[in-house]
Enzyme design. Structure first.
Site, PDB file in Angstrom:
ATOM      1  N   LYS A  16      24.727 -22.932  29.628  1.00  0.00           N
ATOM      2  CA  LYS A  16      24.486 -21.485  29.667  1.00  0.00           C
ATOM      3  C   LYS A  16      25.177 -20.935  30.913  1.00  0.00           C
ATOM      4  O   LYS A  16      25.237 -21.610  31.951  1.00  0.00           O
ATOM      5  CB  LYS A  16      22.969 -21.280  29.733  1.00  0.00           C
ATOM      6  N   SER A  69      16.877 -15.933  25.610  1.00  0.00           N
ATOM      7  CA  SER A  69      18.145 -15.505  26.166  1.00  0.00           C
ATOM      8  C   SER A  69      19.251 -16.549  26.067  1.00  0.00           C
ATOM      9  O   SER A  69      20.426 -16.222  26.235  1.00  0.00           O
ATOM     10  CB  SER A  69      17.943 -15.124  27.631  1.00  0.00           C
ATOM     11  N   SER A 102      12.941 -18.826  26.470  1.00  0.00           N
ATOM     12  CA  SER A 102      14.361 -18.635  26.169  1.00  0.00           C
ATOM     13  C   SER A 102      15.114 -19.807  25.575  1.00  0.00           C
ATOM     14  O   SER A 102      16.254 -19.648  25.150  1.00  0.00           O
ATOM     15  CB  SER A 102      15.104 -18.176  27.417  1.00  0.00           C
TER      16      SER A 102
HETATM   17  N1  GLN Z   1      12.266 -13.274  26.204  1.00  0.00           N
HETATM   18  C1  GLN Z   1      11.703 -13.411  27.502  1.00  0.00           C
HETATM   19  C2  GLN Z   1      12.156 -12.246  28.368  1.00  0.00           C
HETATM   20  O1  GLN Z   1      12.530 -11.296  27.814  1.00  0.00           O
HETATM   21  C3  GLN Z   1      12.056 -14.746  28.076  1.00  0.00           C
HETATM   22  C4  GLN Z   1      13.333 -14.848  28.804  1.00  0.00           C
HETATM   23  C5  GLN Z   1      13.598 -16.230  29.337  1.00  0.00           C
HETATM   24  O2  GLN Z   1      12.863 -17.177  29.060  1.00  0.00           O
HETATM   25  N2  GLN Z   1      14.648 -16.341  30.151  1.00  0.00           N
HETATM   26  O3  GLN Z   1      12.138 -12.225  29.551  1.00  0.00           O
END
Ligand code: GLN
Length: 489
Positions: free
Chosen positions: A73, A150, A174
């Site tokens: 990532k 994400s 994420s």
């Molecule tokens: N979807 C969650 C957020 O909006 C988690 C993001 C993550 O785990 N980096 O922050």
């Protein structure tokens, strides 16, 4: 032979038998990546990858990652390779050091092919908010459905059989949520188990290095390499590492699993419930003791708000260094304030600005008690409840998502019970820093849905054991967009 479609262990065998070389693999994977239509990549490093792969000529039989291509990532620091976390504020930034996990993988001679897209700065869960636009779900050729985020590009690259595994990060869900939407195994370890040195911080009390693979055993084998104390990360743990694949295949009879009642009750899709019930039946038939665990309805409904306050507050303070001077493009101005103002106004998208406004608001002196401290107290309550439950049972189980990947146009009612609980409960694992894994459970209209286990701190070995046992029942190990299977459950 399509080597990149093989699970990690079989690919390793092919490399050891010299049926294929690391160079061939890297080249084929890069070809696929260049042809990829899912918008999964920020940067492909053909030259570095191929010249490194070329040096790998003598297979190492006892090193399963030898010559294996992978992606990271784009929020992991990679020396001399551009890293921008899918944000304009970091466009063109080239780190001067490698994240510890990147270093560990290089030591094992895994071949980094490039960096994947993310929701900007790892905030978000749709795969739609990175600066390169939408990342698509390889399972959906019509390109109407999310891959989730994400860690969207890493999920897409593994689901599209470009690589057997890819690194992501998990602050709220994420990795474990996109794993559900993209038919993958998504795993995050105990907080502190893997060094986060070189992972761009989003909300450090919740951030974890995490990753995707196409079967459970790969996930365990990768942890063998990544786990351990790192002097460069003061939050990394001294707890001795284990052979994480050791228990896979051993009977799970007598293990205790707790169904999170509130998640189950908040599911509206009957098909999802039916498949979940079959998973529970399968576990029972293997001798697992099933209990219903209630964490409390009010507490479960408060997860999302608590996560939001804490993560936005931490994100606001941790990203204060993105001022347009230290990193990324410089936008000229007459004062520090003007330079910073321009950089942050032009460099961040709406979602990020919104989160920083919320974070700053929660951290303002006059609001701190009411918002930030209250959220912290609630987090402590949640952690208490979860740890109490894990005294009664060995694992918690719940659907990782309420159903298949939503369409981009679908609007969710953010105050509904299903959204607040079934769609957002995975952050429990981040609040409590517990190891947690999502595996595919079934497919509906060719789109996958995953199920999640969360275990006690540092009990990754047992977590892989039960996850692999259920994986055997589903018959979905090795699932990918090219290799869509019908599950058994
Ligand atoms: N979807 C969650 C957020 O909006 C988690 C993001 C993550 O785990 N980096 O922050």
């Amino acid at each position: 032979m399509d080597y990149l479609d093989l699970p990690l262990l079989e690919l390793h065998k092919a490399l050891v038998n010299k049926e294929v070389t690391p160079f061939d693999l890297a080249k084929e994977a890069l070809n696929r990546a260049h042809r990829d239509e899912n918008n999964a990549f920020e940067y492909l490093c053909d030259e570095e990858a191929l010249s490194f792969a070329k040096t790998l000529t003598e297979p190492e039989e006892d090193n399963v990652l030898w010559g294996i291509p992978y992606f990271a990532k784009d929020n992991f620091s990679t020396k001399d390779i551009p890293t921008c976390a899918s944000s304009d504020i970091l466009s063109g930034y080239v780190p001067v050091y490698d994240a510890t996990v990147i270093e560990l993988l290089r030591d094992k001679k895994a071949v980094l092919l490039g960096k994947t897209t993310l929701d900007e700065l790892a905030m978000g869960g749709t795969g739609m908010t990175g600066h390169l636009g939408i990342t698509y779900n390889p399972f959906d050729p019509s390109k109407e459905r999310m891959v989730g985020g994400s860690s969207c590009g890493s999920a897409a690259s593994v689901a599209a059989s470009i690589v057997p595994f890819a690194l992501g990060s998990d602050t709220g869900d994420s990795v474990r949520k996109p794993a559900s939407l993209a038919g993958l195994v998504g795993f995050k370890p105990t907080w502190g188990r893997i060094s986060r040195y070189g992972l761009f911080p989003f909300a450090p009390s919740l951030d974890h290095v995490a990753y995707f693979s196409r079967d459970v055993i790969s996930s365990a084998l990768i942890l063998d390499v990544l786990a351990g104390r790192d002097e460069k990360d003061a939050t990394s743990s001294f707890v001795p590492v284990e052979k994480y694949e050791e228990n896979i295949g051993k009977p799970i009879k007598g293990m205790k699993v707790g169904i999170i009642k509130e998640v189950y009750d908040s599911l509206s899709n009957q098909a999802t419930k039916k498949h979940f019930d079959s998973a529970i039946e399968a576990l029972k038939n293997s001798g697992v003791e099933i209990k219903e665990i209630s964490l409390g309805h009010d507490l479960m409904e408060s997860l999302y708000a608590t996560y939001f306050v804490i993560s936005c507050a931490e994100a606001t303070s941790n990203n204060a260094n993105l001022d347009g001077i230290k990193f990324g493009p410089y936008r000229a101005g007459n004062s520090y304030e003007e330079v910073m103002n321009k950089a942050r106004t032009q460099g961040f998208s709406e979602l990020i600005k919104r989160r920083f406004v919320i974070g700053s608001y929660c951290l303002m002196k006059e609001n701190q008690d009411e918002l930030f401290l209250r959220a912290q107290k609630n987090r402590a309550k949640i952690v208490d409840e979860v740890n109490k439950a894990l005294k009664e049972v060995d694992f918690l189980i719940a659907m990782a998502a309420p159903g298949i990947a939503p369409k981009f146009t679908q609007k969710s009612d953010k105050l509904s019970r299903e959204y607040l609980i079934a769609d957002n409960h995975l952050c429990i694992g981040n609040f409590a820093g517990l190891p947690s894994i999502t595996i595919p459970l079934y497919l509906e209209n060719d789109m996958p849905v995953g199920i999640n286990f969360t275990g006690r701190a540092f009990e990754e070995k047992e977590l892989f054991q039960i996850a692999a046992a259920l994986e055997k029942e589903t018959g979905l190990a090795g699932l990918s967009a090219k290799n869509k299977k019908e599950g058994n459950l």
